[in-house]
Every structure is written in C-alpha cells, then in structure tokens.
Enzyme design. Structure first.
Site, PDB file in Angstrom:
ATOM      1  N   LYS A  24      31.569   5.856  53.934  1.00 59.47           N
ATOM      2  CA  LYS A  24      31.348   4.534  54.766  1.00 59.47           C
ATOM      3  C   LYS A  24      30.946   5.074  56.046  1.00 59.47           C
ATOM      4  O   LYS A  24      30.098   4.440  56.634  1.00 59.47           O
ATOM      5  CB  LYS A  24      32.550   3.714  54.714  1.00 59.47           C
ATOM      6  CG  LYS A  24      32.597   2.683  55.625  1.00 59.47           C
ATOM      7  CD  LYS A  24      34.080   1.946  56.000  1.00 59.47           C
ATOM      8  CE  LYS A  24      34.628   2.864  57.111  1.00 59.47           C
ATOM      9  NZ  LYS A  24      35.621   2.271  57.847  1.00 59.47           N
ATOM     10  N   CYS A 119      39.685  -0.977  63.975  1.00 64.09           N
ATOM     11  CA  CYS A 119      41.205  -0.707  63.815  1.00 64.09           C
ATOM     12  C   CYS A 119      42.000  -0.948  65.168  1.00 64.09           C
ATOM     13  O   CYS A 119      41.172  -0.229  66.010  1.00 64.09           O
ATOM     14  CB  CYS A 119      41.486   0.403  63.019  1.00 64.09           C
ATOM     15  SG  CYS A 119      41.191   0.412  61.431  1.00 64.09           S
ATOM     16  N   ASP A 127      32.703   4.961  77.086  1.00 61.18           N
ATOM     17  CA  ASP A 127      32.101   5.435  78.366  1.00 61.18           C
ATOM     18  C   ASP A 127      31.104   6.563  78.197  1.00 61.18           C
ATOM     19  O   ASP A 127      30.001   6.725  78.904  1.00 61.18           O
ATOM     20  CB  ASP A 127      33.141   5.846  79.273  1.00 61.18           C
ATOM     21  CG  ASP A 127      33.773   7.034  78.677  1.00 61.18           C
ATOM     22  OD1 ASP A 127      34.341   7.036  77.650  1.00 61.18           O
ATOM     23  OD2 ASP A 127      33.859   8.000  79.536  1.00 61.18           O
ATOM     24  N   ASP A 308      41.323  10.731  60.835  1.00 64.66           N
ATOM     25  CA  ASP A 308      41.495   9.788  59.605  1.00 64.66           C
ATOM     26  C   ASP A 308      42.507  10.294  58.744  1.00 64.66           C
ATOM     27  O   ASP A 308      42.497   9.358  57.696  1.00 64.66           O
ATOM     28  CB  ASP A 308      40.150   9.627  59.240  1.00 64.66           C
ATOM     29  CG  ASP A 308      39.299   8.610  60.513  1.00 64.66           C
ATOM     30  OD1 ASP A 308      39.887   7.951  61.193  1.00 64.66           O
ATOM     31  OD2 ASP A 308      38.062   8.545  60.239  1.00 64.66           O
TER      32      ASP A 308
END
Length: 427
Positions: A24, A119, A127, A308
């Site tokens: 994804k 999320c 930035d 993750d």
C-alpha cells in the site's frame, strides 16, 4: 453502513501459506505519480484497500480517470489537470495524500493542499517537504490550514534533508521530474517505497539517478510516456504475519515477499529463537516448540527495524517471558496499542517513547484499535489467547490489511466479522 467488529477465538496454531499483498505504501505515491503523464498508465499489484480508494477519489478530483482491469490491476489516465487543489475532506483521511502537492507542481505549476491526516498518533510535521520546495524555487505559504504553492519555472538546485523522510523525498522527486532543471537531494530516504517510486518514474522516461542511495540527482524531462509497472510486495504486512507466526508458536510460509526488504524483522525474530528460511520470493517462519527469548528493539529508517511493525512486535514480546525494551524514536507517540494490550493482561510500562515489557500470558478482552498498526498488534495478541477477543475500530485495519478475517481463516485462525444487519424500514 457501520462496520462490525473483528472477532478472534484465539489459541490456535497457524499453518500453511499466505500470499502477501502488494505494498500500500508503495502503491499510493505511484498512483499519484501516474498523473505526471498525460498517457495511460497500467499498474499491477494494487491492493484494494480503503486508502487506495481515497487516493483514487483525490486523483479523480484532479482529473484522473481510472478503471480496474483485473483483481489488482488498475489503468489510470490523466489527459489534463482539471483542479489544482487537494480538498481537506480527502487529505484529512490520509497523510500520503500530501505528496499530491509535488505532482501538481510538476504538471500544473501550482497546488493548494490541506494539512495531511492519517492515523492519529502524534504530530508528524511536513516541514521538510516545505523547506525542500522553497530551496528548489517554489513559492509556498500556509494560510487557513492550507499550503498554497506555485513555481515560475523548472525546479533547480540542491537540498539537504535535515532528517530522513520518506514522504518529503517522494514529494521533492515528484515536483522535480518535469522541466529542464537539475535537482540534487542529499540525505534522501532509501526506503523501499521511495526506490519503487523512482523505478516507476524511470520506467516512464524520468531521469533519476541514485535510487537506493542517500544522494539523488533528478534531471527534468519534457514529458513522461505511458507504460505498465508492477508494485513491490508489502513488507509491513509480511512483517505482521511473520510476527503472528512467532506469537502463536507456529510454522507459516509467506509467498510474494522480498526477503531483502525484511532483514531487520527476520534478524530480531531469529535473535528470539525463531527459525527463518529464505528462498526466492518466499519466507518460512517456524516458531513451533520454541522457548522464545526477550529482546530489545529500536526503530529506525529502512533498512532498520520499521516503526510500522513496532506495535506488532510489542504484542509478541508481551507473550515472551522476561524483560524486553522497545523504543520508537521514529514516531515517539505510536503507543495507542499499549492501553488496549493492558486490557488483555499485558505488563507494559511506558516512559517517553520507550516501552518496558514484562512478558507473560495474555487473555481475551474487548478492545478497540485507534490506528492501523495498533489494530494489527491487537489481532496478533488475540490470536495467542484462550477465549474470544472482539476488536472494534475495524476501519483502521481496512486501511492496511485486505480481507483480513478471510485470510486469517485460510491459515488456521478462527476469525470472523459478522455481516452488518440493516434495520428494516418502519411503517
């Protein structure tokens, strides 16, 4: 229609094979990058996830037409740019949509993009994106929650990222591909999703050198052609199922994987005592009859241990006797899984971005996912317990795991998601 919760009756060993879905996190920027060409682009290996549908909705607003030509094949065509704004209603759903700014700057010369969403775990600033654009000649201002950007000519110059940023690198690449300028990016991300984006763009005629290194040189071209491209497998999903196999002390074969993308996860699991066998496109994870050992984990940018996969690893370590320490300096506030794991009996103490985990036995409980990877941690924990765990917040799991209950059942888990009951019309 409200989504029903995911139910898992734990305590079963996993077995067999599971095919890992396409990435994804690679697919989303590549879909955005397709609008840099005015010709049709066909992508193979596109996961059918809610985030993909969101980015397609945004691309449609910009002017992209798309058609699914197979279960995971998608043809996109953007003959002209119809709108140069990315509305808040769409951008707020997903952080990755902010890279639409780079694509619009390249193709249309201007862009208005709302602050990104995704999320809800802490502040993740953009930035570095903004500083890169300004250094390369883009005029950009923030007003009313929107970034308004325009360029007068081709992007030119050099920029050194102050920290490794996947999205910032991708945004700067997209903005620099078209035109006659030369852009150098230093301290660029070498993440697999960045490399896949570069490979895709080069397949359409872009001139980007240095993919997979921290120095990128982008020579602008007049236009990109159409073409076909296959997206890499999802290393985060692969890591999730590797950890699920370890947590349930099972033997599981993963197919459609890139073992070289998973070395950090494999290394930690092997340190714990899990056997891992790599073959071409396959990984065999064997934790049967193992007394797993506690380990310490610190997240890093690729090729280090991925943030993750941190919540999933924390769930695993909560089942391993002894003391483990997990630190996530990449996203220090990625901790929403901790309170829910506490409900399942986990002994986790938090200080800053550090979790001290005293492993033991978990038990079933009703829990709720507050973000995608917290949801993954909860379903892994649920697989290990005796009894039925009910997981709310399925909409987050749907952002990253396709047909999760069905695929869990295919490897031996007792998982189901009841069909929603529609109320009958009242007289």
């Amino acid at each position: 229609m409200q989504l029903t919760p995911l139910h898992i009756q734990g305590g079963r060993n996993l077995s067999g094979e599971i095919a890992i879905q396409p990435s994804k996190n690679a697919a989303l920027p590549i879909i955005v990058a397709s609008l840099l060409s005015s010709e049709p682009v066909t992508l193979h290996g596109v996961p059918r996830l809610s985030d993909v549908y969101t980015i397609l909705e945004l691309a449609h607003h910009i002017g992209t037409r798309h058609v699914w030509t197979g279960p995971n094949s998608l043809t996109l065509h953007t003959p002209e740019i119809l709108n140069t704004d990315a509305p808040y209603a769409l951008v707020s759903k997903m952080r990755a949509s902010f890279i639409m700014m780079g694509a619009l700057l390249a193709r249309a010369g201007e862009a208005t993009v709302s602050m990104p969403g995704g999320c809800a775990f802490g502040y993740r600033p953009v930035d570095q994106h903004v500083k890169a654009f300004r250094a390369l000649g883009v005029h950009i201002v923030e007003e009313g929650g929107n970034f308004e950007a325009r360029r007068e000519g081709s992007l030119n110059g050099a920029f050194v990222f102050e920290l490794l940023t996947v999205g910032g690198t991708q945004n700067a690449i997209l903005a620099s591909v078209l035109g006659d300028g030369v852009v150098t990016l230093e301290n660029a991300s070498i993440d697999t999703d960045v490399v896949d984006l570069i490979n895709f763009l080069n397949s359409l005629g872009a001139q980007i050198q240095g993919g997979g290194t921290n120095t990128l040189t982008i020579r602008g071209v007049r236009a990109l052609r159409g073409g076909e491209y296959r997206i890499i497998p999802d290393r985060i999903e692969a890591g999730t199922f590797m950890i699920a196999a370890a947590a349930t002390r099972s033997r599981l074969t993963l197919t459609n994987v890139r073992p070289d993308h998973l070395r950090a996860v494999s290394s930690k699991l092997m340190e714990m005592g899990v056997d891992i066998l790599e073959t071409e496109g396959r990984l065999i994870v064997d934790a049967r009859d193992r007394e797993l050992k506690p380990v310490n984990v610190t997240t890093q940018s690729f090729p280090g241990f991925p943030t993750d996969v941190q919540p999933q690893m924390s769930a695993l370590l909560a089942t391993v006797p002894g003391t483990s320490v997990v630190q996530d300096p990449v996203y220090p506030d990625r901790l929403t899984h901790v309170a829910e794991l506490h409900r399942m009996g986990a002994n986790i103490t938090v200080s800053g971005y550090t979790q001290v985990i005293q492993g033991g036995t978990l038990h079933a409980a009703p829990v709720k996912a507050a973000d995608l990877r917290a949801g993954a941690a909860l379903f892994i924990a649920a697989l290990t317990t005796e009894g039925e765990t009910v997981i709310e917040g399925v909409q987050y799991l749907n952002r990253g795991y396709e047909r999760l209950a069905e695929r869990l059942r295919s490897i031996g888990a007792n998982a189901w998601q009841p069909q929603p009951v529609l109320a009958s019309a009242m007289d």
